[in-house]
Write a protein that holds these residues in place. Structure first.
Motif, PDB file in Angstrom:
ATOM      1  N   ALA A 264       0.827  -1.223   0.000  1.00 31.73           N
ATOM      2  CA  ALA A 264       0.000   0.000   0.000  1.00 31.73           C
ATOM      3  C   ALA A 264       0.851   1.259   0.000  1.00 31.73           C
ATOM      4  CB  ALA A 264      -0.937  -0.003   1.206  1.00 31.73           C
ATOM      5  N   ALA A 265       2.001   1.205   0.680  1.00 35.61           N
ATOM      6  CA  ALA A 265       2.847   2.396   0.786  1.00 35.61           C
ATOM      7  C   ALA A 265       3.406   2.830  -0.566  1.00 35.61           C
ATOM      8  CB  ALA A 265       3.994   2.134   1.762  1.00 35.61           C
ATOM      9  N   SER A 266       3.463   1.919  -1.515  1.00 37.68           N
ATOM     10  CA  SER A 266       4.030   2.252  -2.831  1.00 37.68           C
ATOM     11  C   SER A 266       2.956   2.575  -3.867  1.00 37.68           C
ATOM     12  CB  SER A 266       4.890   1.093  -3.341  1.00 37.68           C
ATOM     13  OG  SER A 266       4.115  -0.080  -3.513  1.00 37.68           O
ATOM     14  N   VAL A 267       1.693   2.499  -3.464  1.00 36.36           N
ATOM     15  CA  VAL A 267       0.605   2.788  -4.405  1.00 36.36           C
ATOM     16  C   VAL A 267       0.322   4.282  -4.402  1.00 36.36           C
ATOM     17  CG1 VAL A 267      -1.814   2.368  -4.991  1.00 36.36           C
ATOM     18  CG2 VAL A 267      -0.409   0.513  -4.087  1.00 36.36           C
ATOM     19  N   ARG A 268       0.355   4.876  -5.552  1.00 35.38           N
ATOM     20  CA  ARG A 268       0.165   6.322  -5.665  1.00 35.38           C
ATOM     21  C   ARG A 268      -1.268   6.707  -5.283  1.00 35.38           C
ATOM     22  NH1 ARG A 268       1.523   9.904 -11.093  1.00 35.38           N
ATOM     23  NH2 ARG A 268       1.228  11.968 -10.147  1.00 35.38           N
ATOM     24  N   GLY A 269      -1.383   7.758  -4.471  1.00 35.82           N
ATOM     25  CA  GLY A 269      -2.697   8.262  -4.087  1.00 35.82           C
ATOM     26  C   GLY A 269      -3.253   7.662  -2.820  1.00 35.82           C
ATOM     27  N   VAL A 270      -2.518   6.748  -2.194  1.00 32.92           N
ATOM     28  CA  VAL A 270      -2.995   6.109  -0.965  1.00 32.92           C
ATOM     29  C   VAL A 270      -2.507   6.899   0.239  1.00 32.92           C
ATOM     30  CG1 VAL A 270      -2.925   4.024   0.445  1.00 32.92           C
ATOM     31  CG2 VAL A 270      -3.056   3.845  -2.033  1.00 32.92           C
ATOM     32  N   ASN A 271      -3.428   7.258   1.120  1.00 33.80           N
ATOM     33  CA  ASN A 271      -3.097   8.016   2.326  1.00 33.80           C
ATOM     34  C   ASN A 271      -3.098   7.080   3.524  1.00 33.80           C
ATOM     35  OD1 ASN A 271      -2.721   9.891   4.330  1.00 33.80           O
ATOM     36  ND2 ASN A 271      -4.728  10.859   4.114  1.00 33.80           N
ATOM     37  N   LEU A 272      -1.930   6.875   4.123  1.00 30.72           N
ATOM     38  CA  LEU A 272      -1.794   5.943   5.247  1.00 30.72           C
ATOM     39  C   LEU A 272      -1.618   6.663   6.585  1.00 30.72           C
ATOM     40  CD1 LEU A 272       0.585   3.306   3.604  1.00 30.72           C
ATOM     41  CD2 LEU A 272      -1.902   3.303   3.697  1.00 30.72           C
ATOM     42  N   ASP A 273      -1.827   7.969   6.606  1.00 30.84           N
ATOM     43  CA  ASP A 273      -1.673   8.730   7.842  1.00 30.84           C
ATOM     44  C   ASP A 273      -2.680   8.254   8.887  1.00 30.84           C
ATOM     45  OD1 ASP A 273       0.283  10.175   6.643  1.00 30.84           O
ATOM     46  OD2 ASP A 273      -0.948  11.955   6.247  1.00 30.84           O
ATOM     47  N   GLY A 274      -2.181   7.877  10.049  1.00 28.60           N
ATOM     48  CA  GLY A 274      -3.062   7.507  11.156  1.00 28.60           C
ATOM     49  C   GLY A 274      -3.506   6.062  11.186  1.00 28.60           C
ATOM     50  N   VAL A 275      -3.120   5.263  10.190  1.00 28.78           N
ATOM     51  CA  VAL A 275      -3.490   3.845  10.212  1.00 28.78           C
ATOM     52  C   VAL A 275      -2.856   3.189  11.449  1.00 28.78           C
ATOM     53  CG1 VAL A 275      -3.230   1.628   9.041  1.00 28.78           C
ATOM     54  CG2 VAL A 275      -3.747   3.676   7.720  1.00 28.78           C
ATOM     55  N   GLY A 276      -3.664   2.556  12.261  1.00 22.52           N
ATOM     56  CA  GLY A 276      -3.188   1.980  13.518  1.00 22.52           C
ATOM     57  C   GLY A 276      -3.410   2.895  14.700  1.00 22.52           C
ATOM     58  N   ASN A 277      -3.804   4.147  14.430  1.00 27.03           N
ATOM     59  CA  ASN A 277      -4.106   5.097  15.507  1.00 27.03           C
ATOM     60  C   ASN A 277      -5.578   5.485  15.544  1.00 27.03           C
ATOM     61  OD1 ASN A 277      -1.429   5.349  16.466  1.00 27.03           O
ATOM     62  ND2 ASN A 277      -0.949   6.780  14.834  1.00 27.03           N
ATOM     63  N   HIS A 278      -6.276   5.274  14.431  1.00 25.56           N
ATOM     64  CA  HIS A 278      -7.683   5.644  14.378  1.00 25.56           C
ATOM     65  C   HIS A 278      -8.408   4.726  13.388  1.00 25.56           C
ATOM     66  CE1 HIS A 278     -11.302   8.026  14.362  1.00 25.56           C
ATOM     67  NE2 HIS A 278     -10.766   8.935  15.162  1.00 25.56           N
ATOM     68  N   PRO A 279      -9.538   4.143  13.789  1.00 27.92           N
ATOM     69  CA  PRO A 279     -10.267   3.259  12.863  1.00 27.92           C
ATOM     70  C   PRO A 279     -10.670   3.947  11.572  1.00 27.92           C
ATOM     71  CG  PRO A 279     -11.090   2.979  15.105  1.00 27.92           C
ATOM     72  CD  PRO A 279     -10.145   4.154  15.137  1.00 27.92           C
ATOM     73  N   ASN A 280     -11.012   5.232  11.647  1.00 24.52           N
ATOM     74  CA  ASN A 280     -11.401   5.939  10.434  1.00 24.52           C
ATOM     75  C   ASN A 280     -10.223   6.178   9.502  1.00 24.52           C
ATOM     76  OD1 ASN A 280     -13.708   6.978  12.496  1.00 24.52           O
ATOM     77  ND2 ASN A 280     -14.444   6.981  10.384  1.00 24.52           N
ATOM     78  N   ALA A 281      -9.008   6.300  10.064  1.00 28.04           N
ATOM     79  CA  ALA A 281      -7.816   6.405   9.222  1.00 28.04           C
ATOM     80  C   ALA A 281      -7.566   5.082   8.509  1.00 28.04           C
ATOM     81  CB  ALA A 281      -6.609   6.801  10.068  1.00 28.04           C
ATOM     82  N   TRP A 282      -7.788   3.973   9.203  1.00 22.56           N
ATOM     83  CA  TRP A 282      -7.669   2.633   8.612  1.00 22.56           C
ATOM     84  C   TRP A 282      -8.647   2.516   7.442  1.00 22.56           C
ATOM     85  CZ3 TRP A 282      -9.096  -2.137   7.025  1.00 22.56           C
ATOM     86  CH2 TRP A 282      -8.286  -3.238   7.283  1.00 22.56           C
ATOM     87  N   PHE A 283      -9.880   2.938   7.690  1.00 24.50           N
ATOM     88  CA  PHE A 283     -10.934   2.874   6.669  1.00 24.50           C
ATOM     89  C   PHE A 283     -10.581   3.756   5.475  1.00 24.50           C
ATOM     90  CE2 PHE A 283     -14.942   4.536   4.907  1.00 24.50           C
ATOM     91  CZ  PHE A 283     -15.590   3.351   4.578  1.00 24.50           C
ATOM     92  N   ALA A 284     -10.160   4.990   5.747  1.00 19.78           N
ATOM     93  CA  ALA A 284      -9.818   5.920   4.674  1.00 19.78           C
ATOM     94  C   ALA A 284      -8.644   5.396   3.848  1.00 19.78           C
ATOM     95  CB  ALA A 284      -9.488   7.299   5.252  1.00 19.78           C
ATOM     96  N   GLY A 285      -7.634   4.824   4.521  1.00 18.85           N
ATOM     97  CA  GLY A 285      -6.495   4.258   3.813  1.00 18.85           C
ATOM     98  C   GLY A 285      -6.902   3.093   2.928  1.00 18.85           C
TER      99      GLY A 285
END
Length: 324
Positions: A264-285
């Motif tokens: 996922a980290a190498s896919v363009r346009g993917v936002n991984l900010d907050g994944v593991g700190n907030h369920p909504n960040a996980w969902f958004a990512g």
């Protein structure tokens, strides 16, 4: 290699581990450490400085927290503070071109929800109800994910309506949903729970589905759940369980994300900010990952279609030329 290697001279007492393993040259009280081995020296010095600073902070903490009525409460709650995006403002465009509705929540639950929320969704589908803490945790999550108040009422009424009348739902539950969106009571718009709040919050009792599975499930229950959901292979599931046993619950959640979203980290346009700190960040990512992947497939399909049509176009032009 010996001639071209870069060496650092340090007091030999700082390189005792390297000396014991014959990985450094000692002369006149100094150890000569090759560049590729210097990390262990830096790590030891950092650990020493950190320990010293923590001791000093600990001694100052009790004094400041006890004497200052203004700063004391802030310091005491610092370990449970979350400073990232709170996802409190309803945003119907959070999914990009799509919109989260009562009709497609099931689709997103299967594909893009972290384990805590997928468990709440499964509990709702099986019991056709959620208890107070479950409704609060899941309802606020859906709000932060982009589900409008009207769609949220439709979604929960559809499930609760399988075991009660519409009148009972409106009387006992619709007010709470409107309250979460700031339309009732003191009209404050509530924010979704972050991971720290879920982990440190009220633990689930019998019949509850809220909480953090990595924190509140035992090893056997979590292992069976991961296998049932086909999350990774045996080695990957073992890594998640190891994080749980080490009380690194959020790292276990991050590992789950990495398994379900390869590279996922190498896919363009993917936002991984907050994944593991907030369920909504996980969902958004997750949503941004699948959107990027689907966009890539569409682009590839279009290019293939154009290439496939090219020979026919050339042949058509040749026939026209021949006819002329």
């Amino acid at each position: 290699e010996f001639v071209t290697e870069i060496y650092y001279r340090v007091p030999f007492v700082q390189a005792l581990d390297l000396i014991a393993n014959r990985q450094a040259y000692v002369e006149a009280g100094y150890a000569y450490v090759p560049l590729r081995r210097i990390v262990s020296i830096v790590k030891a010095k950092f650990r020493m400085a950190l320990s010293k600073s923590l001791v000093m902070a600990s001694s100052a903490f009790s004094q400041v927290a006890g004497e200052s009525a203004r700063i004391g409460p802030l310091l005491k709650s610092m370990n449970s503070q979350y400073t990232g995006k709170d996802y409190g403002a309803f945003d119907k465009n959070s999914l990009g071109s799509e919109e989260l509705t009562a009709q497609n929540v099931d689709q997103y639950a299967e594909r893009s929800m972290p384990l805590c929320m997928s468990q709440l969704h499964s509990g709702l589908k099986s019991d056709h109800k959620l208890k107070h803490w479950g409704r609060l945790q899941y309802g606020l999550f859906l709000k932060g994910a982009g589900l409008s108040m009207e769609e949220s009422l439709l979604f929960f009424q559809r499930e609760f309506g399988k075991i009660m009348t519409a009148e009972q739902f409106n009387k006992n539950y619709s007010y709470n949903i409107r309250h979460m969106y700031g339309k009732e009571g003191k009209r404050a718009s509530y924010t979704p729970y972050n991971c720290t709040k879920i982990i440190l919050g009220n633990p689930p009792n019998a019949g509850d589905h809220h909480g953090c599975p990595y924190r509140h499930y035992d090893d056997d229950h979590l292992s069976a759940l991961l296998s049932k959901m086909k999350i990774g292979g045996p080695a990957e599931r073992a890594e998640i369980l190891n994080h749980k046993r080490s009380k690194n619950f959020q790292l276990a959640c991050v590992k789950h994300f990495e398994i379900m979203h390869p590279q996922a980290a190498s896919v363009r346009g993917v936002n991984l900010d907050g994944v593991g700190n907030h369920p909504n960040a996980w969902f958004a990512g997750s949503v941004s990952y699948h959107n990027a992947k689907n966009a890539g497939k569409d682009a590839t399909g279009s290019a293939t279609k154009l290439e496939a049509s090219s020979p026919g176009a050339v042949k058509s032009e040749e026939m026209k030329d021949a006819a002329a």
